[in-house]
Design a protein around this motif. Structure first.
Motif, PDB file in Angstrom:
ATOM      1  N   GLU A  14      21.682   1.295   3.135  1.00  0.00           N
ATOM      2  CA  GLU A  14      21.510   0.024   4.097  1.00  0.00           C
ATOM      3  C   GLU A  14      20.093  -0.169   4.424  1.00  0.00           C
ATOM      4  OE1 GLU A  14      24.511   0.592   7.163  1.00  0.00           O
ATOM      5  OE2 GLU A  14      25.200  -1.033   6.480  1.00  0.00           O
ATOM      6  N   PHE A  15      19.591  -1.426   3.971  1.00  0.00           N
ATOM      7  CA  PHE A  15      18.347  -1.874   4.406  1.00  0.00           C
ATOM      8  C   PHE A  15      18.334  -2.945   5.384  1.00  0.00           C
ATOM      9  CE2 PHE A  15      17.968  -0.297  -0.011  1.00  0.00           C
ATOM     10  CZ  PHE A  15      16.813   0.576  -0.013  1.00  0.00           C
ATOM     11  N   LEU A  16      17.431  -3.285   6.198  1.00  0.00           N
ATOM     12  CA  LEU A  16      17.148  -4.094   7.224  1.00  0.00           C
ATOM     13  C   LEU A  16      15.989  -4.999   6.815  1.00  0.00           C
ATOM     14  CD1 LEU A  16      18.066  -5.441   9.787  1.00  0.00           C
ATOM     15  CD2 LEU A  16      16.481  -3.876  11.128  1.00  0.00           C
ATOM     16  N   ILE A  17      16.059  -6.249   6.442  1.00  0.00           N
ATOM     17  CA  ILE A  17      15.065  -7.112   5.763  1.00  0.00           C
ATOM     18  C   ILE A  17      14.485  -8.066   6.865  1.00  0.00           C
ATOM     19  CG2 ILE A  17      14.293  -8.678   3.936  1.00  0.00           C
ATOM     20  CD1 ILE A  17      16.499  -7.787   2.429  1.00  0.00           C
ATOM     21  N   SER A  18      13.129  -8.174   7.163  1.00  0.00           N
ATOM     22  CA  SER A  18      12.834  -8.937   8.393  1.00  0.00           C
ATOM     23  C   SER A  18      12.086 -10.013   7.407  1.00  0.00           C
ATOM     24  CB  SER A  18      11.886  -8.289   9.282  1.00  0.00           C
ATOM     25  OG  SER A  18      12.547  -7.227   9.883  1.00  0.00           O
ATOM     26  N   HIS A  19      11.918 -11.206   8.044  1.00  0.00           N
ATOM     27  CA  HIS A  19      11.068 -12.037   7.694  1.00  0.00           C
ATOM     28  C   HIS A  19       9.515 -11.564   7.848  1.00  0.00           C
ATOM     29  CE1 HIS A  19      14.078 -15.814   8.132  1.00  0.00           C
ATOM     30  NE2 HIS A  19      13.976 -15.344   7.099  1.00  0.00           N
ATOM     31  N   LEU A  20       8.878 -12.057   6.611  1.00  0.00           N
ATOM     32  CA  LEU A  20       7.372 -11.743   6.605  1.00  0.00           C
ATOM     33  C   LEU A  20       6.717 -12.729   7.742  1.00  0.00           C
ATOM     34  CD1 LEU A  20       6.709 -11.540   2.813  1.00  0.00           C
ATOM     35  CD2 LEU A  20       6.325  -9.735   4.471  1.00  0.00           C
ATOM     36  N   PRO A  21       5.591 -11.992   8.712  1.00  0.00           N
ATOM     37  CA  PRO A  21       4.800 -12.989   9.450  1.00  0.00           C
ATOM     38  C   PRO A  21       4.380 -14.251   8.655  1.00  0.00           C
ATOM     39  CG  PRO A  21       4.461 -10.678  10.054  1.00  0.00           C
ATOM     40  CD  PRO A  21       5.403 -10.649   8.542  1.00  0.00           C
ATOM     41  N   THR A  22       4.109 -15.215   9.212  1.00  0.00           N
ATOM     42  CA  THR A  22       3.649 -16.381   8.451  1.00  0.00           C
ATOM     43  C   THR A  22       2.427 -16.307   7.509  1.00  0.00           C
ATOM     44  OG1 THR A  22       4.552 -17.761  10.057  1.00  0.00           O
ATOM     45  CG2 THR A  22       3.352 -18.958   8.590  1.00  0.00           C
ATOM     46  N   THR A  23       1.571 -15.376   7.937  1.00  0.00           N
ATOM     47  CA  THR A  23       0.057 -15.444   7.429  1.00  0.00           C
ATOM     48  C   THR A  23       0.365 -14.536   5.951  1.00  0.00           C
ATOM     49  OG1 THR A  23      -1.360 -16.045   9.202  1.00  0.00           O
ATOM     50  CG2 THR A  23      -2.375 -14.821   7.204  1.00  0.00           C
ATOM     51  N   ARG A  24       0.989 -13.325   6.291  1.00  0.00           N
ATOM     52  CA  ARG A  24       1.384 -12.440   5.240  1.00  0.00           C
ATOM     53  C   ARG A  24       2.406 -12.919   4.345  1.00  0.00           C
ATOM     54  NH1 ARG A  24       3.131  -7.015   7.040  1.00  0.00           N
ATOM     55  NH2 ARG A  24       5.316  -7.443   6.151  1.00  0.00           N
ATOM     56  N   GLY A  25       3.201 -13.841   4.841  1.00  0.00           N
ATOM     57  CA  GLY A  25       4.336 -14.497   3.776  1.00  0.00           C
ATOM     58  C   GLY A  25       3.517 -15.386   2.885  1.00  0.00           C
ATOM     59  N   ILE A  26       2.558 -16.199   3.413  1.00  0.00           N
ATOM     60  CA  ILE A  26       1.907 -17.149   2.575  1.00  0.00           C
ATOM     61  C   ILE A  26       1.128 -16.460   1.648  1.00  0.00           C
ATOM     62  CG2 ILE A  26      -0.100 -18.819   2.615  1.00  0.00           C
ATOM     63  CD1 ILE A  26       0.922 -19.738   5.294  1.00  0.00           C
ATOM     64  N   THR A  27       0.349 -15.445   1.770  1.00  0.00           N
ATOM     65  CA  THR A  27      -0.485 -14.384   0.769  1.00  0.00           C
ATOM     66  C   THR A  27       0.632 -14.094  -0.168  1.00  0.00           C
ATOM     67  OG1 THR A  27      -1.718 -13.780   2.659  1.00  0.00           O
ATOM     68  CG2 THR A  27      -1.755 -12.489   0.733  1.00  0.00           C
ATOM     69  N   VAL A  28       1.755 -13.566   0.164  1.00  0.00           N
ATOM     70  CA  VAL A  28       2.833 -13.053  -0.842  1.00  0.00           C
ATOM     71  C   VAL A  28       3.231 -13.964  -1.656  1.00  0.00           C
ATOM     72  CG1 VAL A  28       4.853 -12.198  -1.213  1.00  0.00           C
ATOM     73  CG2 VAL A  28       3.482 -11.077   0.429  1.00  0.00           C
ATOM     74  N   MET A  29       3.561 -15.240  -1.056  1.00  0.00           N
ATOM     75  CA  MET A  29       3.991 -16.347  -1.760  1.00  0.00           C
ATOM     76  C   MET A  29       2.978 -16.982  -2.812  1.00  0.00           C
ATOM     77  SD  MET A  29       5.800 -20.079  -0.332  1.00  0.00           S
ATOM     78  CE  MET A  29       4.442 -20.418   0.598  1.00  0.00           C
ATOM     79  N   LYS A  30       1.768 -17.094  -2.376  1.00  0.00           N
ATOM     80  CA  LYS A  30       0.717 -17.387  -3.052  1.00  0.00           C
ATOM     81  C   LYS A  30       0.518 -16.541  -4.522  1.00  0.00           C
ATOM     82  CE  LYS A  30      -3.745 -16.938  -1.882  1.00  0.00           C
ATOM     83  NZ  LYS A  30      -5.108 -17.330  -1.005  1.00  0.00           N
ATOM     84  N   GLN A  31       0.710 -15.309  -4.474  1.00  0.00           N
ATOM     85  CA  GLN A  31       0.765 -14.327  -5.407  1.00  0.00           C
ATOM     86  C   GLN A  31       1.991 -14.737  -6.477  1.00  0.00           C
ATOM     87  OE1 GLN A  31      -0.447 -10.123  -4.781  1.00  0.00           O
ATOM     88  NE2 GLN A  31      -1.165 -11.084  -2.771  1.00  0.00           N
TER      89      GLN A  31
END
Length: 124
Positions: A14-31
């Protein structure tokens, strides 16, 4: 709005997934978009979120030399912990279990970016 979480079970863990904080999420999404852009065009006509997410992950794996994939994967997985609250021991949790890693990546990408990829694939 608080960061949301979701529990998933992958191969008995079992894993608990959290939303990425916005700035880090944008960085990941860009890649992700850098390596998955061409794959996203293929899924434009399906309109199926699951297919688009699988295509994005597949594109990342197909374009391993385009970005620092090891770092990207670690950034994506960093938004998950074990359900018990313990950090994932990346080097041991997925050793010999790359299918488990792939499935977790798919879940994390879908949870964090599924709405964006659906928007891109909607034809709007």
């Amino acid at each position: 709005m608080a960061i949301q979480q979701k529990t998933v079970t992958i191969q008995g863990t079992e894993f608990l997934i959290s939303h990425l904080p916005t700035t880090r999420g944008i960085t990941v999404m860009k890649q992700l978009v850098k390596v998955a852009g061409p794959a996203m065009a293929k899924f434009d006509s399906t309109g199926e979120e699951g297919s688009a997410i699988a295509g994005v992950i597949g594109a990342v794996l197909d374009n391993l030399d385009q970005v620092d994939v090891e770092n990207l994967i670690k950034q994506i997985v960093s938004s998950a912990t074990l359900k018990t609250g313990m950090a994932i021991q990346f080097e041991t949790e997925f050793a010999g279990a790359y299918d488990k890693l792939y499935l977790l990546l798919k879940e994390v990408v879908e949870f964090n970016f599924g709405s964006v990829f659906t928007l891109f694939g909607s034809g709007e």
